[in-house]
Design a protein around this motif. Structure first.
Motif, PDB file in Angstrom:
ATOM      1  N   ILE A 136      32.508  50.981  27.383  1.00 37.45           N
ATOM      2  CA  ILE A 136      33.091  51.518  28.606  1.00 37.45           C
ATOM      3  C   ILE A 136      34.293  50.696  29.024  1.00 37.45           C
ATOM      4  CG2 ILE A 136      30.957  52.525  29.545  1.00 37.45           C
ATOM      5  CD1 ILE A 136      30.764  49.980  31.303  1.00 37.45           C
ATOM      6  N   GLU A 137      35.082  51.334  29.878  1.00 38.97           N
ATOM      7  CA  GLU A 137      36.235  50.656  30.450  1.00 38.97           C
ATOM      8  C   GLU A 137      36.102  50.754  31.966  1.00 38.97           C
ATOM      9  OE1 GLU A 137      40.849  51.232  29.480  1.00 38.97           O
ATOM     10  OE2 GLU A 137      39.995  52.864  30.633  1.00 38.97           O
ATOM     11  N   ILE A 138      36.431  49.678  32.666  1.00 37.13           N
ATOM     12  CA  ILE A 138      36.458  49.728  34.135  1.00 37.13           C
ATOM     13  C   ILE A 138      37.916  49.571  34.540  1.00 37.13           C
ATOM     14  CG2 ILE A 138      35.643  48.721  36.308  1.00 37.13           C
ATOM     15  CD1 ILE A 138      33.323  47.480  34.722  1.00 37.13           C
ATOM     16  N   TYR A 139      38.441  50.643  35.139  1.00 37.92           N
ATOM     17  CA  TYR A 139      39.856  50.664  35.504  1.00 37.92           C
ATOM     18  C   TYR A 139      39.917  51.195  36.918  1.00 37.92           C
ATOM     19  CZ  TYR A 139      44.844  51.860  34.865  1.00 37.92           C
ATOM     20  OH  TYR A 139      46.216  51.949  34.960  1.00 37.92           O
ATOM     21  N   ASN A 140      40.478  50.470  37.849  1.00 40.07           N
ATOM     22  CA  ASN A 140      40.467  50.893  39.258  1.00 40.07           C
ATOM     23  C   ASN A 140      39.051  51.091  39.785  1.00 40.07           C
ATOM     24  OD1 ASN A 140      43.113  50.924  39.845  1.00 40.07           O
ATOM     25  ND2 ASN A 140      43.383  53.128  39.618  1.00 40.07           N
ATOM     26  N   SER A 205      42.517  46.554  32.911  1.00 45.98           N
ATOM     27  CA  SER A 205      41.153  47.079  32.826  1.00 45.98           C
ATOM     28  C   SER A 205      40.221  46.098  32.111  1.00 45.98           C
ATOM     29  CB  SER A 205      41.165  48.410  32.086  1.00 45.98           C
ATOM     30  OG  SER A 205      41.534  48.202  30.745  1.00 45.98           O
ATOM     31  N   HIS A 206      38.947  46.273  32.409  1.00 44.21           N
ATOM     32  CA  HIS A 206      37.920  45.490  31.716  1.00 44.21           C
ATOM     33  C   HIS A 206      37.264  46.389  30.688  1.00 44.21           C
ATOM     34  CE1 HIS A 206      38.273  42.793  35.184  1.00 44.21           C
ATOM     35  NE2 HIS A 206      38.097  43.853  35.954  1.00 44.21           N
ATOM     36  N   GLN A 207      36.991  45.861  29.523  1.00 47.58           N
ATOM     37  CA  GLN A 207      36.274  46.641  28.511  1.00 47.58           C
ATOM     38  C   GLN A 207      34.941  45.956  28.208  1.00 47.58           C
ATOM     39  OE1 GLN A 207      37.943  48.619  24.677  1.00 47.58           O
ATOM     40  NE2 GLN A 207      37.194  46.614  24.047  1.00 47.58           N
ATOM     41  N   ILE A 208      33.886  46.757  28.208  1.00 49.84           N
ATOM     42  CA  ILE A 208      32.570  46.191  27.863  1.00 49.84           C
ATOM     43  C   ILE A 208      32.031  46.921  26.645  1.00 49.84           C
ATOM     44  CG2 ILE A 208      30.199  45.734  28.621  1.00 49.84           C
ATOM     45  CD1 ILE A 208      31.145  45.965  31.506  1.00 49.84           C
ATOM     46  N   ILE A 209      31.799  46.191  25.593  1.00 46.35           N
ATOM     47  CA  ILE A 209      31.115  46.756  24.432  1.00 46.35           C
ATOM     48  C   ILE A 209      29.694  46.224  24.461  1.00 46.35           C
ATOM     49  CG2 ILE A 209      30.950  46.658  21.903  1.00 46.35           C
ATOM     50  CD1 ILE A 209      33.955  46.969  21.901  1.00 46.35           C
ATOM     51  N   ALA A 239      40.166  42.046  32.213  1.00 49.76           N
ATOM     52  CA  ALA A 239      41.560  42.278  32.583  1.00 49.76           C
ATOM     53  C   ALA A 239      42.280  40.937  32.573  1.00 49.76           C
ATOM     54  CB  ALA A 239      41.611  42.883  33.980  1.00 49.76           C
ATOM     55  N   GLY A 240      43.589  40.976  32.387  1.00 44.66           N
ATOM     56  CA  GLY A 240      44.376  39.731  32.376  1.00 44.66           C
ATOM     57  C   GLY A 240      44.130  38.943  33.657  1.00 44.66           C
ATOM     58  N   SER A 241      43.890  37.645  33.518  1.00 46.71           N
ATOM     59  CA  SER A 241      43.528  36.854  34.698  1.00 46.71           C
ATOM     60  C   SER A 241      44.705  36.735  35.665  1.00 46.71           C
ATOM     61  CB  SER A 241      43.045  35.469  34.273  1.00 46.71           C
ATOM     62  OG  SER A 241      44.019  34.846  33.474  1.00 46.71           O
ATOM     63  N   GLU A 256      45.318  49.343  42.801  1.00 35.98           N
ATOM     64  CA  GLU A 256      44.887  48.821  41.527  1.00 35.98           C
ATOM     65  C   GLU A 256      44.679  47.314  41.569  1.00 35.98           C
ATOM     66  OE1 GLU A 256      46.068  50.770  37.629  1.00 35.98           O
ATOM     67  OE2 GLU A 256      47.644  49.416  38.263  1.00 35.98           O
ATOM     68  N   GLY A 257      45.686  46.635  42.082  1.00 40.43           N
ATOM     69  CA  GLY A 257      45.580  45.182  42.162  1.00 40.43           C
ATOM     70  C   GLY A 257      44.355  44.785  42.960  1.00 40.43           C
ATOM     71  N   CYS A 258      44.114  45.550  44.013  1.00 38.27           N
ATOM     72  CA  CYS A 258      43.008  45.251  44.904  1.00 38.27           C
ATOM     73  C   CYS A 258      41.670  45.339  44.173  1.00 38.27           C
ATOM     74  CB  CYS A 258      43.051  46.231  46.061  1.00 38.27           C
ATOM     75  SG  CYS A 258      41.840  45.875  47.313  1.00 38.27           S
ATOM     76  N   HIS A 259      41.514  46.418  43.389  1.00 39.53           N
ATOM     77  CA  HIS A 259      40.251  46.586  42.677  1.00 39.53           C
ATOM     78  C   HIS A 259      40.068  45.539  41.592  1.00 39.53           C
ATOM     79  CE1 HIS A 259      38.808  49.961  44.718  1.00 39.53           C
ATOM     80  NE2 HIS A 259      39.740  50.799  44.306  1.00 39.53           N
ATOM     81  N   ILE A 260      41.149  45.229  40.909  1.00 42.65           N
ATOM     82  CA  ILE A 260      41.010  44.237  39.853  1.00 42.65           C
ATOM     83  C   ILE A 260      40.668  42.902  40.491  1.00 42.65           C
ATOM     84  CG2 ILE A 260      42.341  42.899  38.203  1.00 42.65           C
ATOM     85  CD1 ILE A 260      43.485  45.803  37.526  1.00 42.65           C
ATOM     86  N   ASN A 261      41.301  42.676  41.597  1.00 46.50           N
ATOM     87  CA  ASN A 261      40.962  41.522  42.395  1.00 46.50           C
ATOM     88  C   ASN A 261      39.453  41.529  42.642  1.00 46.50           C
ATOM     89  OD1 ASN A 261      40.382  39.899  44.565  1.00 46.50           O
ATOM     90  ND2 ASN A 261      42.164  40.491  45.768  1.00 46.50           N
ATOM     91  N   ARG A 262      38.914  42.656  43.051  1.00 47.58           N
ATOM     92  CA  ARG A 262      37.502  42.705  43.401  1.00 47.58           C
ATOM     93  C   ARG A 262      36.601  42.381  42.196  1.00 47.58           C
ATOM     94  NH1 ARG A 262      34.641  48.100  45.292  1.00 47.58           N
ATOM     95  NH2 ARG A 262      36.498  48.279  46.550  1.00 47.58           N
ATOM     96  N   SER A 263      36.849  43.059  41.064  1.00 47.89           N
ATOM     97  CA  SER A 263      35.983  42.803  39.910  1.00 47.89           C
ATOM     98  C   SER A 263      36.131  41.385  39.371  1.00 47.89           C
ATOM     99  CB  SER A 263      36.268  43.812  38.793  1.00 47.89           C
ATOM    100  OG  SER A 263      35.438  44.940  38.946  1.00 47.89           O
ATOM    101  N   LEU A 264      37.363  40.930  39.242  1.00 42.21           N
ATOM    102  CA  LEU A 264      37.558  39.582  38.696  1.00 42.21           C
ATOM    103  C   LEU A 264      37.093  38.519  39.679  1.00 42.21           C
ATOM    104  CD1 LEU A 264      40.914  39.175  36.750  1.00 42.21           C
ATOM    105  CD2 LEU A 264      38.592  38.976  35.895  1.00 42.21           C
TER     106      LEU A 264
END
Ligand code: ADP
Ligand code: MG
Length: 330
Positions: A136-140, A205-209, A239-241, A256-264
Motif C-alpha cells: 500500500i501507499e499512504i499519500y495525503n 508518500s509512504h510505501q508499506i510492503i 516519505a522524504g524526511s 499535503e505537507g500537513c498530512h505528511i507532517n502528521r504521519s512522519l
C-alpha cells in the motif's frame, strides 16, 4: 546481534551512508561524513572547524558508502525480518531525505528477505507455509492499494483479533522470488500513475510492503487441532524526511505537507516513546501510518530503522536532521 532479547529489546537503529553520486562527483561535491568504525559516523568539514555541531554520532551499527545492501541486510536487518517465520511481527523502516538511498536499501532488503524465507520453507517440510504479499501507499493520509488499478482509498477497520486492518487490500500468495520481482514492478508502475515526476510522489508518500507468513504443522493438518502460526514483516519506505521539516515551516497551508507532517511526526513520537521503554499511552491512532503498523510496533514486535544519509556537503542540514531523528530512536 549484540545480545538483544526479544521482549525487552529496544529499537535497532542503523545508519547507512551512500556514496557520492556520479553527478555529485562531477560537480566536485565534497563528502563530509565518514564512518570511522562499525558504530560511529563522524562529521568532517575542515571549513567548519570550531563550530558547535556535535561531530560524532554512535548507533547500533553504521554502514559505509561502499557497503553492499547484502551486508546491511545480513548484519542489520536479517534477524529481525526472519523472526516472522517464528510468529513474531516486525517492521523495518527506511528514513532519510529524498535521494539518500531509502528505496535502494528497502528493495534490496525485501528481496533478500524473501529469498531467505523461501529457503527456510524448503528446509522445514514438516510445516505447511503460505507467504502473502500486499503493498500500500499512504499519500495525503489516503491509503491506496498498489496491487490494484482501482484507486479508491482503502478504509481502515478495527478487527477485535488482528487490530487495525486495511479493508479489501489485495493479498497475493507469493509463489517464489521471481513472483516477488513481478509484484514489485507492478507496485512501481502503480506509484507512477498520475504523476509526472516519480520522485515528486515518492518523496511525499509512504510505501508499506507487508509479507504475512502463515504456517501449521503438517501432521495436524485437517485434524481440527492444528494451530496456525501467523506473523507479518513490514518494509516501510518512508516519505522524504525533508517533508517533516518543510511541513513544520510551512504550517498548515499545504494540505499535503500537513498530512505528511502528521504521519512522519506521529511516527517520530511513537518511536521515541517505544525507545524509552514502552510505558504509558502511545498515540498510534494519530496517523494512518502508525495505525496500520500498530500490531507490528511495540509489544513483542521487533523494529529496525535504517537511516539513510547523503555524504554531500550541500545536504548537511538534512543529514543532521536525520541523525537527530536516529538519536531519538535509540
Ligand atoms: P530515496 O529513495 O531515498 O529517494 P534512492 O534509493 O532512490 O533514494 O537513491 C537515490 C539514487 O542513489 C539512486 O540512483 C540509487 O541507485 C543511488 N543509491 C542510493 N544508495 C546507494 C548506495 N548505497 N550505493 C550506490 N548507489 C546508491
Ligand atoms: Mg525513494
Amino acid at each position: 546481534m549484540q545480545g538483544l532479547s526479544c521482549r525487552e529489546e529496544k529499537i535497532l537503529v542503523l545508519v547507512r551512508l551512500r556514496p557520492l553520486s556520479e553527478k555529485e562527483v562531477a560537480s566536485s561535491e565534497a563528502a563530509d561524513w565518514e564512518c570511522i568504525n562499525d558504530t560511529t559516523i563522524l562529521y568532517r568539514n575542515t571549513l567548519r572547524e570550531g563550530s558547535t555541531f556535535p561531530s560524532a554520532y554512535s548507533f547500533d551499527r553504521v554502514f559505509r558508502g561502499d557497503c553492499a545492501t547484502r551486508q546491511v541486510y545480513e548484519e542489520g536487518a536479517k534477524e529481525i525480518a526472519l523472526s516472522v517465520v517464528n510468529g513474531i511481527n516486525s517492521s523495518i523502516f527506511a528514513y532519510g531525505q529524498t535521494s539518500s538511498g531509502k528505496t535502494y536499501t528497502m528493495v534490496g532488503i525485501t528481496e533478500y528477505t524473501v529469498a531467505d524465507i523461501f529457503d527456510y520453507i524448503h528446509r522445514h517440510e514438516e510445516r505447511a507455509f503460505a507467504v502473502k504479499f500486499s503493498a500500500i501507499e499512504i499519500y495525503n493520509e489516503a491509503v491506496r492499494d498498489l496491487l490494484s488499478t482501482d484507486h479508491t482509498p482503502l478504509r481502515l477497520l478495527d478487527d477485535p483479533e488482528k487490530g487495525t486492518v486495511v479493508e479489501k487490500v489485495t493479498e497475493e500468495v507469493l509463489r517464489d522470488w521471481n513472483h516477488l520481482k513481478e509484484l514489485l514492478s507492478i507496485c512501481e508502475a502503480q506509484r507512477q500513475i498520475g504523476e509526472t515526476l516519480l520522485n515528486e510522489r515518492s518523496s511525499r508518500s509512504h510505501q508499506i510492503i507487508r509479507l504475512t507468513i502463515e504456517s501449521s504443522a503438517r501432521e495436524f493438518l485437517g485434524k481440527g487441532n492444528s494451530t496456525t502460526l501467523a506473523a507479518s514483516v513490514n518494509f516501510i519506505d518512508l516519505a522524504g524526511s525533508e517533508r517533516a521539516s518543510q511541513a513544520l515551516s510551512a504550517g498548515a497551508r499545504l494540505k499535503e505537507g500537513c498530512h505528511i507532517n502528521r504521519s512522519l511526526l506521529t511516527l517520530g513520537t511513537v518511536i521515541r516513546k517505544l525507545s524509552k521503554g514502552r510505558h504509558g499511552h502511545i498515540n498510534y491512532r494519530d496517523s494512518k501510518l502508525t495505525r496500520i503498523l500498530q500490531p507490528c510496533l511495540g509489544g513483542n514486535a521487533r523494529t529496525a530503522i535504517i537511516c539513510t544519509l547523503s555524504p554531500a556537503r550541500s545536504h548537511v542540514e538534512q543529514t543532521r536532521n536525520t541523525l537527530l531523528f536516529a538519536c531519538c530512536a535509540k
